[in-house]
Design an enzyme around this catalytic site. Structure first.
Site, PDB file in Angstrom:
ATOM      1  N   ASP A 195     -65.846-125.170 -23.760  1.00  0.00           N
ATOM      2  CA  ASP A 195     -64.816-124.180 -23.926  1.00  0.00           C
ATOM      3  C   ASP A 195     -64.505-123.906 -22.744  1.00  0.00           C
ATOM      4  O   ASP A 195     -64.633-124.251 -21.421  1.00  0.00           O
ATOM      5  CB  ASP A 195     -65.530-123.078 -24.768  1.00  0.00           C
ATOM      6  CG  ASP A 195     -66.139-121.873 -24.112  1.00  0.00           C
ATOM      7  OD1 ASP A 195     -66.530-122.318 -22.681  1.00  0.00           O
ATOM      8  OD2 ASP A 195     -66.787-121.047 -24.634  1.00  0.00           O
ATOM      9  N   ASN A 209     -55.936-114.819 -21.694  1.00  0.00           N
ATOM     10  CA  ASN A 209     -54.735-114.451 -22.872  1.00  0.00           C
ATOM     11  C   ASN A 209     -54.519-113.039 -22.635  1.00  0.00           C
ATOM     12  O   ASN A 209     -53.217-112.825 -22.583  1.00  0.00           O
ATOM     13  CB  ASN A 209     -55.578-114.490 -24.294  1.00  0.00           C
ATOM     14  CG  ASN A 209     -55.136-115.962 -25.036  1.00  0.00           C
ATOM     15  OD1 ASN A 209     -54.390-116.561 -24.720  1.00  0.00           O
ATOM     16  ND2 ASN A 209     -56.144-115.982 -25.779  1.00  0.00           N
ATOM     17  N   ASP A 263     -51.976-120.816 -25.409  1.00  0.00           N
ATOM     18  CA  ASP A 263     -51.924-121.851 -26.110  1.00  0.00           C
ATOM     19  C   ASP A 263     -51.669-123.132 -25.060  1.00  0.00           C
ATOM     20  O   ASP A 263     -51.817-124.139 -25.400  1.00  0.00           O
ATOM     21  CB  ASP A 263     -50.533-121.765 -26.800  1.00  0.00           C
ATOM     22  CG  ASP A 263     -50.859-120.758 -28.275  1.00  0.00           C
ATOM     23  OD1 ASP A 263     -52.189-120.708 -28.433  1.00  0.00           O
ATOM     24  OD2 ASP A 263     -50.109-120.448 -28.886  1.00  0.00           O
ATOM     25  N   GLU A 320     -61.152-121.502 -28.616  1.00  0.00           N
ATOM     26  CA  GLU A 320     -61.021-122.255 -27.520  1.00  0.00           C
ATOM     27  C   GLU A 320     -62.366-123.351 -27.255  1.00  0.00           C
ATOM     28  O   GLU A 320     -62.538-123.784 -26.342  1.00  0.00           O
ATOM     29  CB  GLU A 320     -61.179-121.276 -26.205  1.00  0.00           C
ATOM     30  CG  GLU A 320     -62.487-120.542 -25.697  1.00  0.00           C
ATOM     31  CD  GLU A 320     -62.748-119.169 -26.422  1.00  0.00           C
ATOM     32  OE1 GLU A 320     -63.432-118.437 -26.136  1.00  0.00           O
ATOM     33  OE2 GLU A 320     -61.869-119.020 -27.634  1.00  0.00           O
TER      34      GLU A 320
END
Length: 386
Positions: free
Chosen positions: A263, A271, A280, A305
Protein backbone atom coordinates in the site's frame (compact mmCIF):
# COMPACT_ATOMS: atom_id res chain seq x y z
CA UNK A 1 4.17 -2.14 -24.95
CA UNK A 2 2.73 -5.15 -23.14
CA UNK A 3 -0.29 -3.13 -22.00
CA UNK A 4 -0.89 -1.76 -25.52
CA UNK A 5 -0.67 -5.27 -26.97
CA UNK A 6 -3.14 -6.54 -24.37
CA UNK A 7 -5.59 -3.74 -25.18
CA UNK A 8 -5.35 -4.38 -28.93
CA UNK A 9 -5.94 -8.11 -28.51
CA UNK A 10 -8.78 -7.81 -25.98
CA UNK A 11 -10.59 -4.94 -27.70
CA UNK A 12 -9.82 -5.79 -31.33
CA UNK A 13 -9.91 -9.58 -31.58
CA UNK A 14 -13.70 -9.99 -31.37
CA UNK A 15 -14.46 -7.36 -34.07
CA UNK A 16 -11.87 -8.89 -36.42
CA UNK A 17 -13.29 -12.40 -35.99
CA UNK A 18 -16.92 -11.29 -36.39
CA UNK A 19 -16.24 -9.14 -39.46
CA UNK A 20 -14.09 -11.89 -40.96
CA UNK A 21 -16.91 -14.43 -40.55
CA UNK A 22 -19.45 -12.07 -42.13
CA UNK A 23 -17.07 -11.30 -45.00
CA UNK A 24 -16.65 -15.01 -45.72
CA UNK A 25 -20.45 -15.43 -45.80
CA UNK A 26 -20.80 -12.41 -48.06
CA UNK A 27 -18.22 -13.70 -50.55
CA UNK A 28 -19.54 -17.29 -50.38
CA UNK A 29 -23.31 -17.02 -49.74
CA UNK A 30 -23.66 -20.71 -50.61
CA UNK A 31 -22.24 -21.47 -47.15
CA UNK A 32 -25.55 -20.33 -45.67
CA UNK A 33 -28.28 -23.00 -46.03
CA UNK A 34 -31.43 -21.80 -47.73
CA UNK A 35 -33.39 -22.34 -44.53
CA UNK A 36 -31.17 -19.77 -42.76
CA UNK A 37 -31.23 -17.10 -45.47
CA UNK A 38 -34.01 -15.27 -43.64
CA UNK A 39 -31.95 -15.32 -40.45
CA UNK A 40 -29.13 -13.50 -42.25
CA UNK A 41 -31.56 -10.90 -43.60
CA UNK A 42 -33.26 -10.29 -40.26
CA UNK A 43 -30.17 -10.97 -38.13
CA UNK A 44 -29.23 -7.28 -37.77
CA UNK A 45 -32.70 -6.56 -36.35
CA UNK A 46 -32.37 -9.41 -33.85
CA UNK A 47 -28.81 -8.49 -32.78
CA UNK A 48 -29.71 -4.80 -32.50
CA UNK A 49 -32.69 -5.57 -30.25
CA UNK A 50 -30.62 -8.00 -28.17
CA UNK A 51 -27.80 -5.48 -27.81
CA UNK A 52 -30.24 -2.73 -26.94
CA UNK A 53 -31.83 -4.88 -24.25
CA UNK A 54 -28.44 -5.80 -22.74
CA UNK A 55 -27.30 -2.19 -22.89
CA UNK A 56 -30.50 -1.14 -21.14
CA UNK A 57 -29.96 -3.79 -18.45
CA UNK A 58 -26.39 -2.59 -17.77
CA UNK A 59 -27.43 1.08 -18.10
CA UNK A 60 -25.08 1.62 -21.04
CA UNK A 61 -26.94 4.39 -22.85
CA UNK A 62 -24.36 4.77 -25.62
CA UNK A 63 -24.75 1.12 -26.66
CA UNK A 64 -28.55 1.43 -26.65
CA UNK A 65 -28.30 4.56 -28.81
CA UNK A 66 -25.96 2.90 -31.32
CA UNK A 67 -28.07 -0.25 -31.60
CA UNK A 68 -31.17 1.84 -32.19
CA UNK A 69 -29.32 3.91 -34.81
CA UNK A 70 -28.11 0.79 -36.65
CA UNK A 71 -31.57 -0.77 -36.51
CA UNK A 72 -33.22 2.31 -38.04
CA UNK A 73 -30.55 2.74 -40.73
CA UNK A 74 -30.80 -0.93 -41.68
CA UNK A 75 -34.57 -0.63 -41.91
CA UNK A 76 -34.16 2.37 -44.24
CA UNK A 77 -31.94 0.24 -46.47
CA UNK A 78 -33.94 -3.00 -46.63
CA UNK A 79 -37.45 -1.63 -46.21
CA UNK A 80 -39.78 -1.47 -49.17
CA UNK A 81 -39.71 2.32 -49.19
CA UNK A 82 -43.48 2.72 -49.10
CA UNK A 83 -44.46 6.37 -49.40
CA UNK A 84 -41.10 7.54 -50.74
CA UNK A 85 -40.10 8.35 -54.30
CA UNK A 86 -37.00 6.63 -55.77
CA UNK A 87 -35.08 9.91 -55.29
CA UNK A 88 -36.21 10.19 -51.67
CA UNK A 89 -35.27 6.58 -50.99
CA UNK A 90 -31.85 7.09 -52.60
CA UNK A 91 -31.31 10.13 -50.35
CA UNK A 92 -32.19 8.14 -47.21
CA UNK A 93 -29.79 5.37 -48.11
CA UNK A 94 -26.84 7.64 -48.90
CA UNK A 95 -27.55 9.75 -45.78
CA UNK A 96 -26.87 6.71 -43.57
CA UNK A 97 -23.22 6.78 -44.72
CA UNK A 98 -22.90 10.19 -43.05
CA UNK A 99 -25.27 9.67 -40.14
CA UNK A 100 -23.56 6.57 -38.72
CA UNK A 101 -19.90 7.77 -38.50
CA UNK A 102 -20.89 11.21 -37.18
CA UNK A 103 -23.05 9.80 -34.37
CA UNK A 104 -20.63 6.99 -33.45
CA UNK A 105 -17.71 9.42 -33.33
CA UNK A 106 -19.61 11.81 -31.04
CA UNK A 107 -20.69 8.95 -28.78
CA UNK A 108 -17.13 7.61 -28.63
CA UNK A 109 -15.95 10.88 -27.09
CA UNK A 110 -18.83 11.50 -24.69
CA UNK A 111 -19.14 10.13 -21.18
CA UNK A 112 -21.58 7.36 -20.34
CA UNK A 113 -24.82 8.92 -19.07
CA UNK A 114 -27.10 5.91 -18.74
CA UNK A 115 -30.51 5.44 -20.34
CA UNK A 116 -33.46 6.61 -18.24
CA UNK A 117 -32.17 9.99 -17.14
CA UNK A 118 -32.41 13.48 -18.66
CA UNK A 119 -29.19 13.19 -20.67
CA UNK A 120 -29.91 9.68 -21.87
CA UNK A 121 -33.40 10.70 -22.96
CA UNK A 122 -31.95 13.79 -24.65
CA UNK A 123 -29.73 11.53 -26.76
CA UNK A 124 -32.74 9.52 -27.87
CA UNK A 125 -34.58 12.72 -28.75
CA UNK A 126 -31.59 13.88 -30.80
CA UNK A 127 -31.61 10.61 -32.72
CA UNK A 128 -35.36 10.84 -33.23
CA UNK A 129 -34.99 14.41 -34.50
CA UNK A 130 -32.30 13.37 -36.99
CA UNK A 131 -34.45 10.53 -38.37
CA UNK A 132 -37.55 12.73 -38.46
CA UNK A 133 -35.76 15.44 -40.46
CA UNK A 134 -34.37 12.85 -42.87
CA UNK A 135 -37.82 11.34 -43.45
CA UNK A 136 -39.39 14.76 -43.91
CA UNK A 137 -36.79 15.74 -46.51
CA UNK A 138 -37.04 12.40 -48.27
CA UNK A 139 -40.81 12.87 -48.52
CA UNK A 140 -40.25 15.84 -50.84
CA UNK A 141 -39.12 14.37 -54.21
CA UNK A 142 -37.39 17.53 -55.43
CA UNK A 143 -35.65 18.10 -52.10
CA UNK A 144 -34.65 14.45 -51.82
CA UNK A 145 -33.14 14.48 -55.31
CA UNK A 146 -31.20 17.69 -54.66
CA UNK A 147 -29.85 16.42 -51.35
CA UNK A 148 -28.90 13.09 -52.89
CA UNK A 149 -26.77 14.82 -55.53
CA UNK A 150 -25.25 17.04 -52.84
CA UNK A 151 -24.26 14.08 -50.65
CA UNK A 152 -23.11 11.96 -53.59
CA UNK A 153 -20.06 14.16 -54.13
CA UNK A 154 -16.92 12.95 -55.91
CA UNK A 155 -13.76 15.06 -55.79
CA UNK A 156 -12.38 13.30 -58.85
CA UNK A 157 -13.55 10.68 -61.35
CA UNK A 158 -12.77 7.21 -60.09
CA UNK A 159 -13.80 3.61 -60.46
CA UNK A 160 -13.63 0.60 -58.15
CA UNK A 161 -13.32 1.18 -54.42
CA UNK A 162 -12.81 4.93 -54.65
CA UNK A 163 -15.95 5.31 -56.74
CA UNK A 164 -18.23 3.10 -54.65
CA UNK A 165 -18.88 5.69 -51.92
CA UNK A 166 -19.18 9.49 -51.81
CA UNK A 167 -15.72 10.84 -51.09
CA UNK A 168 -16.80 13.10 -48.16
CA UNK A 169 -18.45 10.08 -46.50
CA UNK A 170 -15.29 8.05 -47.07
CA UNK A 171 -13.11 10.74 -45.47
CA UNK A 172 -15.55 11.16 -42.58
CA UNK A 173 -15.54 7.41 -41.92
CA UNK A 174 -11.74 7.25 -42.02
CA UNK A 175 -11.37 10.11 -39.52
CA UNK A 176 -14.02 8.61 -37.22
CA UNK A 177 -12.38 5.16 -37.29
CA UNK A 178 -8.90 6.52 -36.51
CA UNK A 179 -10.11 8.71 -33.63
CA UNK A 180 -12.22 5.91 -32.14
CA UNK A 181 -9.35 3.41 -32.31
CA UNK A 182 -7.09 5.88 -30.51
CA UNK A 183 -9.43 5.61 -27.52
CA UNK A 184 -8.20 2.01 -26.92
CA UNK A 185 -11.47 0.91 -25.30
CA UNK A 186 -13.67 -2.07 -26.21
CA UNK A 187 -16.89 -0.18 -26.88
CA UNK A 188 -15.20 2.59 -28.88
CA UNK A 189 -13.25 -0.03 -30.85
CA UNK A 190 -16.53 -1.77 -31.67
CA UNK A 191 -17.94 1.55 -32.93
CA UNK A 192 -14.96 1.87 -35.28
CA UNK A 193 -15.41 -1.72 -36.45
CA UNK A 194 -19.12 -1.10 -37.13
CA UNK A 195 -18.24 1.85 -39.40
CA UNK A 196 -15.68 -0.29 -41.25
CA UNK A 197 -18.16 -3.17 -41.68
CA UNK A 198 -20.86 -0.94 -43.16
CA UNK A 199 -18.42 0.86 -45.49
CA UNK A 200 -16.92 -2.41 -46.73
CA UNK A 201 -20.39 -3.79 -47.43
CA UNK A 202 -21.30 -0.58 -49.26
CA UNK A 203 -18.20 -0.86 -51.44
CA UNK A 204 -18.93 -4.52 -52.22
CA UNK A 205 -22.44 -3.73 -53.45
CA UNK A 206 -26.07 -3.45 -52.33
CA UNK A 207 -26.49 -7.23 -52.18
CA UNK A 208 -23.90 -7.43 -49.40
CA UNK A 209 -25.29 -4.71 -47.14
CA UNK A 210 -27.10 -7.18 -44.90
CA UNK A 211 -23.79 -8.82 -44.04
CA UNK A 212 -22.31 -5.40 -43.24
CA UNK A 213 -25.04 -4.62 -40.75
CA UNK A 214 -24.90 -8.16 -39.38
CA UNK A 215 -21.19 -7.59 -38.65
CA UNK A 216 -21.82 -4.05 -37.33
CA UNK A 217 -24.47 -5.09 -34.82
CA UNK A 218 -22.40 -8.17 -33.92
CA UNK A 219 -19.25 -6.21 -33.11
CA UNK A 220 -21.14 -3.63 -31.04
CA UNK A 221 -22.77 -6.50 -29.12
CA UNK A 222 -19.29 -7.98 -28.54
CA UNK A 223 -17.99 -4.59 -27.43
CA UNK A 224 -20.90 -4.29 -25.02
CA UNK A 225 -20.07 -7.72 -23.59
CA UNK A 226 -16.44 -6.66 -23.09
CA UNK A 227 -17.64 -3.44 -21.46
CA UNK A 228 -19.79 -5.45 -19.06
CA UNK A 229 -16.79 -7.64 -18.28
CA UNK A 230 -14.70 -4.54 -17.52
CA UNK A 231 -17.40 -3.23 -15.20
CA UNK A 232 -17.23 -6.48 -13.21
CA UNK A 233 -13.49 -7.19 -13.22
CA UNK A 234 -11.53 -3.95 -13.84
CA UNK A 235 -11.06 -1.08 -11.40
CA UNK A 236 -12.21 2.16 -13.03
CA UNK A 237 -9.71 4.49 -11.36
CA UNK A 238 -6.46 2.56 -11.85
CA UNK A 239 -7.29 0.30 -14.80
CA UNK A 240 -5.95 -2.70 -12.89
CA UNK A 241 -7.98 -5.89 -12.39
CA UNK A 242 -10.12 -5.59 -9.28
CA UNK A 243 -11.02 -7.76 -6.29
CA UNK A 244 -13.32 -10.06 -8.29
CA UNK A 245 -10.55 -10.75 -10.83
CA UNK A 246 -8.16 -11.46 -7.94
CA UNK A 247 -10.55 -14.15 -6.68
CA UNK A 248 -10.48 -15.87 -10.08
CA UNK A 249 -6.68 -15.66 -10.26
CA UNK A 250 -6.28 -17.13 -6.76
CA UNK A 251 -8.51 -20.08 -7.65
CA UNK A 252 -6.21 -20.98 -10.57
CA UNK A 253 -2.93 -21.04 -8.64
CA UNK A 254 -0.88 -24.24 -8.49
CA UNK A 255 1.41 -25.63 -5.80
CA UNK A 256 4.02 -22.88 -5.89
CA UNK A 257 3.28 -19.18 -5.77
CA UNK A 258 3.93 -16.01 -3.84
CA UNK A 259 1.52 -13.24 -2.92
CA UNK A 260 2.49 -9.65 -2.12
CA UNK A 261 0.40 -7.02 -0.38
CA UNK A 262 1.44 -3.40 -0.70
CA UNK A 263 0.00 0.00 0.00
CA UNK A 264 0.92 3.68 -0.30
CA UNK A 265 2.66 5.08 2.77
CA UNK A 266 0.87 7.86 4.68
CA UNK A 267 -1.91 7.89 2.09
CA UNK A 268 -4.57 9.25 4.45
CA UNK A 269 -2.31 12.12 5.46
CA UNK A 270 -1.53 12.75 1.80
CA UNK A 271 -5.27 12.91 1.02
CA UNK A 272 -5.96 15.24 3.94
CA UNK A 273 -3.10 17.57 2.91
CA UNK A 274 -3.53 17.75 -0.86
CA UNK A 275 -7.08 16.55 -1.47
CA UNK A 276 -8.67 13.44 -2.94
CA UNK A 277 -7.97 14.49 -6.54
CA UNK A 278 -4.23 14.39 -5.87
CA UNK A 279 -4.72 11.13 -3.99
CA UNK A 280 -6.26 9.67 -7.13
CA UNK A 281 -3.22 10.84 -9.13
CA UNK A 282 -0.97 8.99 -6.69
CA UNK A 283 -2.99 5.78 -7.00
CA UNK A 284 -2.87 5.99 -10.80
CA UNK A 285 0.89 6.54 -10.68
CA UNK A 286 1.42 3.50 -8.45
CA UNK A 287 -0.94 1.43 -10.64
CA UNK A 288 0.99 2.35 -13.81
CA UNK A 289 4.18 1.08 -12.24
CA UNK A 290 2.46 -2.03 -10.89
CA UNK A 291 1.12 -2.89 -14.36
CA UNK A 292 4.75 -3.47 -15.43
CA UNK A 293 6.05 -5.00 -12.22
CA UNK A 294 7.83 -7.82 -14.07
CA UNK A 295 8.96 -11.17 -12.73
CA UNK A 296 5.74 -12.82 -13.88
CA UNK A 297 3.71 -10.86 -11.34
CA UNK A 298 0.13 -9.79 -11.97
CA UNK A 299 -1.18 -6.77 -10.07
CA UNK A 300 -4.68 -6.21 -8.69
CA UNK A 301 -6.29 -3.37 -6.79
CA UNK A 302 -7.34 -4.88 -3.49
CA UNK A 303 -9.17 -1.82 -2.20
CA UNK A 304 -8.45 1.76 -1.16
CA UNK A 305 -4.70 2.32 -1.34
CA UNK A 306 -3.93 -1.42 -1.08
CA UNK A 307 -2.76 -3.55 -4.01
CA UNK A 308 -2.03 -7.25 -4.43
CA UNK A 309 0.54 -8.85 -6.72
CA UNK A 310 0.35 -12.59 -7.45
CA UNK A 311 3.44 -14.48 -8.64
CA UNK A 312 2.45 -17.89 -9.99
CA UNK A 313 5.29 -20.43 -9.93
CA UNK A 314 7.57 -18.14 -7.89
CA UNK A 315 9.02 -18.20 -4.42
CA UNK A 316 8.81 -15.19 -2.13
CA UNK A 317 12.56 -14.61 -2.55
CA UNK A 318 12.27 -14.53 -6.36
CA UNK A 319 9.21 -12.28 -6.16
CA UNK A 320 11.03 -9.81 -3.91
CA UNK A 321 13.46 -8.78 -6.69
CA UNK A 322 10.93 -7.11 -9.06
CA UNK A 323 9.05 -5.71 -6.07
CA UNK A 324 12.19 -4.09 -4.69
CA UNK A 325 12.84 -2.57 -8.12
CA UNK A 326 9.23 -1.35 -8.17
CA UNK A 327 9.62 0.24 -4.73
CA UNK A 328 12.73 2.12 -5.86
CA UNK A 329 11.10 3.36 -9.09
CA UNK A 330 8.12 4.76 -7.23
CA UNK A 331 10.30 6.41 -4.56
CA UNK A 332 12.59 7.99 -7.16
CA UNK A 333 9.79 9.48 -9.28
CA UNK A 334 8.34 12.39 -7.33
CA UNK A 335 5.09 14.11 -8.23
CA UNK A 336 4.15 17.78 -8.12
CA UNK A 337 0.56 18.30 -6.92
CA UNK A 338 -1.49 20.81 -8.94
CA UNK A 339 -1.11 24.40 -7.76
CA UNK A 340 1.92 23.41 -5.67
CA UNK A 341 5.53 24.29 -6.41
CA UNK A 342 7.09 21.54 -4.34
CA UNK A 343 7.56 17.96 -5.57
CA UNK A 344 6.40 15.25 -3.18
CA UNK A 345 7.82 11.77 -2.70
CA UNK A 346 5.50 8.78 -2.83
CA UNK A 347 6.64 5.53 -1.25
CA UNK A 348 5.15 2.09 -0.79
CA UNK A 349 5.53 -0.69 1.76
CA UNK A 350 5.38 -4.34 0.69
CA UNK A 351 4.81 -7.63 2.46
CA UNK A 352 5.42 -10.97 0.70
CA UNK A 353 4.48 -14.52 1.59
CA UNK A 354 4.55 -17.82 -0.26
CA UNK A 355 2.66 -21.08 -0.19
CA UNK A 356 4.10 -23.72 2.14
CA UNK A 357 2.96 -26.84 3.95
CA UNK A 358 1.52 -24.81 6.81
CA UNK A 359 -0.44 -22.39 4.61
CA UNK A 360 -1.67 -23.85 1.33
CA UNK A 361 -4.85 -21.78 0.94
CA UNK A 362 -4.18 -18.74 -1.31
CA UNK A 363 -6.25 -16.46 0.89
CA UNK A 364 -4.31 -17.65 3.92
CA UNK A 365 -1.09 -16.78 2.09
CA UNK A 366 -2.53 -13.36 1.27
CA UNK A 367 -3.43 -12.81 4.93
CA UNK A 368 0.11 -13.69 5.92
CA UNK A 369 1.45 -11.26 3.31
CA UNK A 370 -0.78 -8.61 4.85
CA UNK A 371 0.85 -9.31 8.22
CA UNK A 372 4.26 -8.84 6.61
CA UNK A 373 3.00 -5.54 5.18
CA UNK A 374 2.14 -4.47 8.73
CA UNK A 375 5.68 -5.38 9.79
CA UNK A 376 7.06 -3.23 6.95
CA UNK A 377 4.98 -0.32 8.24
CA UNK A 378 6.18 -0.85 11.81
CA UNK A 379 9.79 -1.02 10.64
CA UNK A 380 9.67 2.45 9.12
CA UNK A 381 7.81 2.04 5.78
CA UNK A 382 9.27 2.26 2.25
CA UNK A 383 10.60 -1.31 2.38
CA UNK A 384 9.90 -4.89 1.31
CA UNK A 385 9.49 -7.55 4.05
CA UNK A 386 9.46 -11.29 3.34
Amino acid sequence: MRRAYSIIVSAGMAPVLIMGACLVLAVSPGLVPGELAGLVRYGPFLLAMLGGAIGWWFNRGRAVFVMLLLLICYWLLVGNGAGFSPDGLAFLRIATLYLIPVNLLILGFTAERGVLNPRGIARMLVLGLQIFVMLMLAGQPDVGSALYHLLDTRFFASDGIMGAMPHPAMILSFVAVVLLLIRHKPLETSFAAAIIAIDVATVMGTGIIQYGYLAATGVVLAGLAQEAWRMAFVDDLTGLPGRRALGHAMAELGNQYAVAMLDVDHFKKFNDTYGHDVGDIVLKKVARELARVGGGGKAFRYGGEEFTVVFAGRSAEKASEPLEALRKRIADNKITPPEKNKAVSVTISVGISERDDDTSDPWGVLKRADQKLYEAKQAGRNRVVL
